[in-house]
Design a protein around this motif. Structure first.
Motif, PDB file in Angstrom:
ATOM      1  N   UNK A   1       5.852  -2.702   7.957  1.00 49.30           N
ATOM      2  CA  UNK A   1       5.982  -4.436   7.335  1.00 49.30           C
ATOM      3  C   UNK A   1       5.621  -4.860   8.425  1.00 49.30           C
ATOM      4  N   UNK A   2       4.322  -5.382   8.654  1.00 48.62           N
ATOM      5  CA  UNK A   2       3.703  -6.722   9.180  1.00 48.62           C
ATOM      6  C   UNK A   2       3.596  -7.527   8.710  1.00 48.62           C
TER       7      UNK A   2
ATOM      8  N   UNK B   1       3.473   1.744   2.828  1.00 53.36           N
ATOM      9  CA  UNK B   1       4.220   2.909   2.285  1.00 53.36           C
ATOM     10  C   UNK B   1       4.200   4.636   1.546  1.00 53.36           C
ATOM     11  N   UNK B   2       5.146   5.552   2.929  1.00 48.78           N
ATOM     12  CA  UNK B   2       3.701   6.718   2.218  1.00 48.78           C
ATOM     13  C   UNK B   2       5.616   7.430   1.459  1.00 48.78           C
ATOM     14  N   UNK B   3       4.771   8.302   0.585  1.00 48.45           N
ATOM     15  CA  UNK B   3       5.324   9.137  -0.380  1.00 48.45           C
ATOM     16  C   UNK B   3       5.781  10.479  -0.545  1.00 48.45           C
ATOM     17  N   UNK B   4       6.350  11.196   0.003  1.00 53.11           N
ATOM     18  CA  UNK B   4       6.073  12.801  -0.444  1.00 53.11           C
ATOM     19  C   UNK B   4       6.909  13.394  -1.091  1.00 53.11           C
ATOM     20  N   UNK B   5       6.422  13.935  -2.571  1.00 54.43           N
ATOM     21  CA  UNK B   5       7.302  14.318  -3.471  1.00 54.43           C
ATOM     22  C   UNK B   5       8.191  13.232  -4.481  1.00 54.43           C
ATOM     23  N   UNK B   6       8.141  12.148  -4.394  1.00 55.14           N
ATOM     24  CA  UNK B   6       8.687  10.707  -4.972  1.00 55.14           C
ATOM     25  C   UNK B   6       9.356  10.236  -3.630  1.00 55.14           C
TER      26      UNK B   6
ATOM     27  N   UNK C   1       2.348   4.703  14.685  1.00 53.54           N
ATOM     28  CA  UNK C   1       2.778   4.054  13.465  1.00 53.54           C
ATOM     29  C   UNK C   1       0.959   3.896  12.267  1.00 53.54           C
ATOM     30  N   UNK C   2       0.481   3.121  13.392  1.00 51.96           N
ATOM     31  CA  UNK C   2      -0.361   2.138  12.932  1.00 51.96           C
ATOM     32  C   UNK C   2      -1.301   3.917  12.078  1.00 51.96           C
TER      33      UNK C   2
ATOM     34  N   UNK D   1       0.457  -0.893  -0.090  1.00 54.60           N
ATOM     35  CA  UNK D   1       0.103  -0.163  -0.005  1.00 54.60           C
ATOM     36  C   UNK D   1       1.271   1.141   0.503  1.00 54.60           C
ATOM     37  N   UNK D   2       0.371   2.388  -0.610  1.00 56.72           N
ATOM     38  CA  UNK D   2       1.593   3.299  -1.212  1.00 56.72           C
ATOM     39  C   UNK D   2       0.368   4.587  -0.562  1.00 56.72           C
ATOM     40  N   UNK D   3       0.498   5.390   0.283  1.00 54.91           N
ATOM     41  CA  UNK D   3      -0.245   6.231   0.992  1.00 54.91           C
ATOM     42  C   UNK D   3      -1.458   6.010   0.771  1.00 54.91           C
ATOM     43  N   UNK D   4      -1.826   4.545   1.604  1.00 53.21           N
ATOM     44  CA  UNK D   4      -3.083   3.993   1.618  1.00 53.21           C
ATOM     45  C   UNK D   4      -3.595   3.842   0.951  1.00 53.21           C
ATOM     46  N   UNK D   5      -3.462   3.496  -0.925  1.00 55.33           N
ATOM     47  CA  UNK D   5      -3.685   2.417  -1.585  1.00 55.33           C
ATOM     48  C   UNK D   5      -3.022   1.542  -1.869  1.00 55.33           C
TER      49      UNK D   5
END
Length: 529
Positions: free
Chosen positions: A428-429, A416-421, A476-477, A289-293
């Motif tokens: 990781x679970x 994962x969370x991405x900001x400006x790439x 974190x969650x 998942x990246x930025x919730x998607x």
């Protein structure tokens, strides 16, 4: 004839394991040239007391045994279970001979089980009376396990006072009266102390092989790699000694979880695959998942292979392999740390620092260094440990926790969370056995990095750091997991750093290094209620 007697005392709770451990090598002992007797006697008055007795045709046969692999294996099996007995031990003894030194008398008698209580009532009084006899020093009451045969093993100043005592017919009633009915049919043997070259008593050091132990392969490290190497050696009949500087194996925390299908095939050959499957959980897929998607979902179903990937905590892996190794007659010596080693054309000489602060020498044909990221073997060989991604600057936290989300069973999850790439958050679970139980790794809260003063924290530094809390996990969650996800039942937590490296070579003469990359934990996680 030469006799050795080694007094031992089982560690609390280990009493039932001492006999089976001795029997593991009893057949090998009896097959050695010059061996006349080998048995494990019990102290009749101390349930934790034991005496290992061996008898040999001559000193040459005893010396060959002490230098050989059978003595090393016996020591390796019994030392983790026992400690030296209180009080003085016994010197090397010869059944024939003379001299001015002390003598030892072995009186073998039968005590029927239905009269055992009667004997034990009278025996302490006999010992009390004997203390008044000139020349008498001490004795120990032993019994042969599973039989009615007992041994009164007594020490005297010399042969003369002992012979003077038994030559007086009144002694039976004066001193031995309380147990006289049991002394009508006995076997008596007299032993003299074996002197060394300068005429003094032969020195003893406890274990025959403590000063200079010999083995085919010395394995340094009792983690998964070292234990696997030892199992492979032992099941092929190759003598090996496993040492590990940790006094006790990990009980709940670990670094590695995933077990690949090829490892499962090897475990089938080793006879432990069923135990591994019972203790683990199948890993059937991966989701990202990246930025919730959700961006990726992959199935790990492997119909063409006999096994899939397994999720198994490292402490369970080590437990299973240790048990298998014990069944093959080898037990790791814990609390034993490699201090130094040198090699020549014929083998390797290793200096081992023991748990009591002493040292001993081990001579091996080969050495396998499986002692992890801070390997003493690698250090002594001067091998480099570089390459890959090196040391990560970030601090991570690792937790064992329950999570209440609705995710597919058996899937490894990455958020994962991405900001400006640029990635600025990760979670990781990995599922563990148990309902909604996961091993979670994520970046440690900023306060931990602040505690390091902004510097890279070397392994071991975080003894000064606090343990992450359930609130840290929840934060974190909240940032990375699906909305509404809640954590509970935090079992343990740790702060760790990841280092990644590879050696420049895996062999140097008769010395090998083995093991995979792994995170380097900076504290030993603490159990939680």
């Amino acid at each position: 004839m030469i006799r050795t007697m080694l007094r031992l005392r089982a560690r609390p709770g280990c009493e039932p394991a001492v006999g089976p451990a001795f029997e593991t090598v009893a057949g090998q002992l009896g097959a050695l040239a010059g061996n006349l007797r080998h048995e494990l006697l019990r102290d009749a008055l101390d349930p934790r007391g034991f005496v290992v007795v061996t008898e040999w045709a001559d000193e040459a046969a005893l010396s060959a045994y002490r230098r050989g692999p059978v003595a090393a294996r016996l020591a390796g099996l019994l030392q983790p279970l026992t400690e030296p007995a209180d009080g003085p031990g016994y010197p090397l003894l010869r059944e024939t001979g003379d001299g001015e030194g002390p003598v030892y008398v072995d009186v073998e008698l039968t005590v029927p089980r239905d009269r055992l209580a009667e004997f034990h009532r009278g025996y302490p009084e006999v010992v009390r009376r004997m203390t008044a006899i000139p020349g008498y020093r001490r004795e120990q009451l032993l019994r042969e396990p599973g039989s009615d045969i007992h041994h009164i093993f007594a020490e005297w100043d010399g042969a003369a006072p002992f012979l003077a005592w038994i030559s007086d017919p009144a002694h039976a009633s004066a001193q031995a009266g309380p147990i006289a009915p049991f002394l009508l049919d006995i076997r008596r043997r007299l032993f003299h102390v074996v002197p060394d070259a300068d005429g003094s008593s032969y020195p003893t050091t406890g274990w025959e092989a403590d000063v200079h132990r010999t083995t085919d392969v010395l394995v340094v490290g009792a983690g998964p790699t070292g234990l696997t190497a030892a199992v492979e050696l032992a099941r092929r009949g190759i003598d090996c000694l496993v040492i590990d500087k940790q006094a006790t194996p990990p009980g709940h925390a670990d670094k590695a979880i995933g077990v690949h299908c090829r490892t499962m095939e090897i475990w089938e050959e080793q006879g432990v695959v069923r135990e591994a499957m019972d203790a683990g959980i199948w890993l059937t897929g991966n989701m990202v998942f990246v930025n919730g998607a959700q961006t990726h979902r992959m199935s790990w179903e492997l119909p063409g292979l006999p096994y899939a990937h397994l999720g198994l905590p490292q402490y369970e892996t080590e437990r299973i392999l240790t048990d298998r190794l014990a069944a093959l007659g080898v037990r790791p010596r814990r609390g034993a740390e490699l201090a130094d080693l040198t090699q020549d054309a014929d083998g390797v000489t290793a200096t081992v620092r023991t748990a009591d602060g002493g040292t001993e020498t081990v001579r091996a044909r080969y050495v396998v260094g499986a002692d992890g990221a801070h390997s003493r073997v690698r250090e002594r060989l001067g091998l480099t440990f570089t390459g890959g991604l090196g040391r990560f600057p970030q601090l991570f936290m690792l937790v064992d926790v329950d999570v209440n989300w609705d995710m597919p069973d058996g899937h490894l999850l990455r958020f994962l969370h991405m900001t400006d790439g640029q990635m600025d958050g990760m979670l990781v679970c990995v599922p563990l056995r148990g309902e909604h139980r996961y091993r979670i790794a994520t970046l440690a809260p900023p306060r931990f990095f602040a505690q390091t003063g902004g510097r890279d924290a070397p392994p071991g530094f975080s003894e000064e750091l606090d343990e992450p809390t359930i609130e840290d996990v929840q934060a974190a969650l909240d940032r990375l997991a699906p909305p509404g996800t809640r954590a509970s039942n935090l079992r343990w937590s740790s702060v760790f750093r990841i280092s990644h490296g590879i050696v420049d070579r895996y062999r140097d003469g008769r010395i090998f290094v083995a093991g995979g990359r792994r995170p380097t934990c900076t504290r030993r996680p603490a159990a939680r209620a």
